[in-house]
Enzyme design. Structure first.
Site, PDB file in Angstrom:
ATOM      1  N   LEU A  39      68.933 -35.406  69.279  1.00  0.00           N
ATOM      2  CA  LEU A  39      69.621 -33.808  69.621  1.00  0.00           C
ATOM      3  C   LEU A  39      68.440 -32.862  68.287  1.00  0.00           C
ATOM      4  O   LEU A  39      68.687 -33.697  67.287  1.00  0.00           O
ATOM      5  CB  LEU A  39      70.804 -33.909  69.207  1.00  0.00           C
ATOM      6  CG  LEU A  39      71.524 -34.468  70.227  1.00  0.00           C
ATOM      7  CD1 LEU A  39      73.494 -34.682  69.546  1.00  0.00           C
ATOM      8  CD2 LEU A  39      71.520 -34.218  71.900  1.00  0.00           C
ATOM      9  N   HIS A  40      68.732 -31.408  68.857  1.00  0.00           N
ATOM     10  CA  HIS A  40      68.194 -30.581  67.840  1.00  0.00           C
ATOM     11  C   HIS A  40      69.146 -29.681  67.885  1.00  0.00           C
ATOM     12  O   HIS A  40      70.760 -29.606  68.457  1.00  0.00           O
ATOM     13  CB  HIS A  40      67.250 -30.089  68.432  1.00  0.00           C
ATOM     14  CG  HIS A  40      66.842 -29.838  69.182  1.00  0.00           C
ATOM     15  ND1 HIS A  40      66.798 -28.809  70.101  1.00  0.00           N
ATOM     16  CD2 HIS A  40      66.152 -30.341  70.411  1.00  0.00           C
ATOM     17  CE1 HIS A  40      66.629 -28.856  70.960  1.00  0.00           C
ATOM     18  NE2 HIS A  40      66.217 -30.003  71.397  1.00  0.00           N
ATOM     19  N   HIS A  43      69.965 -28.061  71.445  1.00  0.00           N
ATOM     20  CA  HIS A  43      71.879 -29.413  71.892  1.00  0.00           C
ATOM     21  C   HIS A  43      72.816 -28.445  70.991  1.00  0.00           C
ATOM     22  O   HIS A  43      73.732 -28.824  71.854  1.00  0.00           O
ATOM     23  CB  HIS A  43      71.752 -31.018  71.322  1.00  0.00           C
ATOM     24  CG  HIS A  43      70.407 -31.110  72.212  1.00  0.00           C
ATOM     25  ND1 HIS A  43      68.768 -31.387  71.623  1.00  0.00           N
ATOM     26  CD2 HIS A  43      69.852 -31.722  73.827  1.00  0.00           C
ATOM     27  CE1 HIS A  43      68.475 -32.032  72.474  1.00  0.00           C
ATOM     28  NE2 HIS A  43      69.129 -32.067  74.229  1.00  0.00           N
ATOM     29  N   GLN A  67      64.484 -40.153  85.926  1.00  0.00           N
ATOM     30  CA  GLN A  67      63.585 -38.826  85.652  1.00  0.00           C
ATOM     31  C   GLN A  67      62.252 -38.950  85.411  1.00  0.00           C
ATOM     32  O   GLN A  67      61.935 -38.081  85.179  1.00  0.00           O
ATOM     33  CB  GLN A  67      64.566 -37.481  85.500  1.00  0.00           C
ATOM     34  CG  GLN A  67      64.716 -37.766  83.879  1.00  0.00           C
ATOM     35  CD  GLN A  67      65.938 -36.708  83.531  1.00  0.00           C
ATOM     36  OE1 GLN A  67      67.241 -37.172  83.272  1.00  0.00           O
ATOM     37  NE2 GLN A  67      65.873 -36.017  82.979  1.00  0.00           N
ATOM     38  N   MET A 190      62.515 -25.323  70.781  1.00  0.00           N
ATOM     39  CA  MET A 190      63.325 -26.804  70.369  1.00  0.00           C
ATOM     40  C   MET A 190      63.223 -27.851  71.207  1.00  0.00           C
ATOM     41  O   MET A 190      63.602 -27.423  72.249  1.00  0.00           O
ATOM     42  CB  MET A 190      64.309 -26.258  69.561  1.00  0.00           C
ATOM     43  CG  MET A 190      64.744 -25.946  67.934  1.00  0.00           C
ATOM     44  SD  MET A 190      66.155 -25.538  67.512  1.00  0.00           S
ATOM     45  CE  MET A 190      65.781 -24.321  65.930  1.00  0.00           C
ATOM     46  N   SER A 191      62.420 -28.741  71.103  1.00  0.00           N
ATOM     47  CA  SER A 191      62.670 -29.712  71.881  1.00  0.00           C
ATOM     48  C   SER A 191      62.759 -31.146  71.080  1.00  0.00           C
ATOM     49  O   SER A 191      62.214 -31.758  69.711  1.00  0.00           O
ATOM     50  CB  SER A 191      61.430 -29.407  72.153  1.00  0.00           C
ATOM     51  OG  SER A 191      60.967 -31.020  73.846  1.00  0.00           O
ATOM     52  N   SER A 192      62.619 -31.656  72.009  1.00  0.00           N
ATOM     53  CA  SER A 192      63.470 -34.237  71.341  1.00  0.00           C
ATOM     54  C   SER A 192      61.898 -34.069  71.368  1.00  0.00           C
ATOM     55  O   SER A 192      61.119 -34.288  70.269  1.00  0.00           O
ATOM     56  CB  SER A 192      64.057 -34.297  72.196  1.00  0.00           C
ATOM     57  OG  SER A 192      65.522 -33.619  71.954  1.00  0.00           O
ATOM     58  N   ARG A 193      61.365 -33.595  71.681  1.00  0.00           N
ATOM     59  CA  ARG A 193      59.197 -34.226  71.596  1.00  0.00           C
ATOM     60  C   ARG A 193      58.662 -33.793  70.395  1.00  0.00           C
ATOM     61  O   ARG A 193      57.638 -34.415  70.476  1.00  0.00           O
ATOM     62  CB  ARG A 193      58.703 -33.771  73.262  1.00  0.00           C
ATOM     63  CG  ARG A 193      59.498 -34.512  74.487  1.00  0.00           C
ATOM     64  CD  ARG A 193      58.905 -34.348  75.243  1.00  0.00           C
ATOM     65  NE  ARG A 193      59.235 -35.192  76.786  1.00  0.00           N
ATOM     66  CZ  ARG A 193      60.001 -35.417  77.373  1.00  0.00           C
ATOM     67  NH1 ARG A 193      60.714 -34.054  77.122  1.00  0.00           N
ATOM     68  NH2 ARG A 193      60.329 -36.084  78.678  1.00  0.00           N
TER      69      ARG A 193
END
Length: 293
Positions: A39-40, A43, A67, A190-193
């Site tokens: 999470l960031h 989220h 997925q 922002m992204s988990s990756r």
């Protein structure tokens, strides 16, 4: 914050919230934020929005194998469960549903989902089977949680459009909310990756957003869809680190590409336009979009 791992326990815990406590007090509304963890702040903004619009907030963390068309991407997906729990608790999340694959898929999944035009463009052409997996897991989570509201980030715009179609077609009694993209100070979505970016990659990653801004400026200046699109692609092509899969200018509702010769002033004023991009930076895939009303 209550943490639940099993389906039966989840249903049992949520059931009283849906029942009228008394004649004077109606049932509580449930807001739901499905995630894959890592999470960031993006989220957490969904959790906060859910708290505004509902009485009880449920978040799920489940890295859904259905997925991922790339097994390496699934294996390398970042996990930070203890940190995630602390962030959710601080944000005021009421319940975390934390199933594993055996809980979610007790038997092999034979069902497939297709979304016609919506999954035949952009992400759908580069990630075969991805949206079928998304549809199955989200439908299953909706059936388990039975939320009144569900919250998703705009960064995954195509995913949101597909889930909206699924909700409409299957008559889920759920109101969906597409929440604004949260960005770093330099514009990177922002992204988990993003956690997997090395120092050099992190420096140039904001160029993805800059390509969208340039494309938007070209459209606003009166250039055609085709010329504006090419300007955005050329901007990214200047950096050898990027391997751009697509930069498309589409109708934000249908996700269908706009005619190449079209210009902004000749597009119906009621149409919302989305500029969407996907590119690889090393082995990390970045997506982003902006919407023009």
């Amino acid at each position: 914050m209550k943490v639940i791992e099993k389906i039966d326990e989840l249903r049992l815990y949520l059931e009283p919230l849906r029942c009228k406590i008394s004649e004077k007090k109606s049932q509580k509304t449930i807001g739901f934020v499905p995630t894959m963890g890592a999470l960031h702040k993006g989220h957490i903004s969904l959790i906060k929005e859910a708290k505004k619009k509902s009485d009880f907030v449920v978040c799920s963390i489940f890295v859904n194998p259905l997925q991922f068309n790339n097994t390496g991407d699934f294996t390398n997906y970042p996990i930070s469960l203890e940190k995630d729990k602390k962030m959710l608790e601080k944000a005021g999340c009421d319940l975390l549903f934390l199933p594993n694959s055996d809980t979610m898929y007790q038997n092999p999944v034979r069902t497939k989902m297709a979304f016609e035009a919506l999954d035949n463009v952009m992400e759908g052409t580069h990630r075969q089977g991805h949206f079928s997996g998304v549809g199955i897991v989200v439908a299953k989570l909706f059936n388990l949680v039975e939320p009144d509201h569900a919250f998703f980030g705009q960064k995954d715009l195509q995913q949101f459009a597909i889930i909206q179609q699924m909700v409409n077609d299957l008559s889920f009694p759920i109101e969906l909310h597409c929440c604004t993209i949260k960005r770093e100070e330099d514009g990177l979505a922002m992204s988990s990756r993003n956690r997997r970016l090395d120092e050099d990659q992190r420096i140039i990653a904001p160029k993805v957003y800059e390509s969208l801004i340039l494309t938007k400026k070209m459209l606003k200046k009166g250039e055609s869809v085709e010329k504006s699109q090419q300007a955005g692609i050329s901007y990214l092509d200047k950096y050898k680190e990027f391997e751009t899969e697509y930069l498309e200018i589409v109708d934000a509702s249908t996700l269908q590409p706009l005619a190449p010769k079209k210009k902004l002033k000749k597009i119906d004023s009621a149409t919302r336009i989305a500029i969407c991009v996907a590119t690889k930076l090393g082995d990390i895939r970045l997506i982003d979009n902006i919407i023009i009303d």
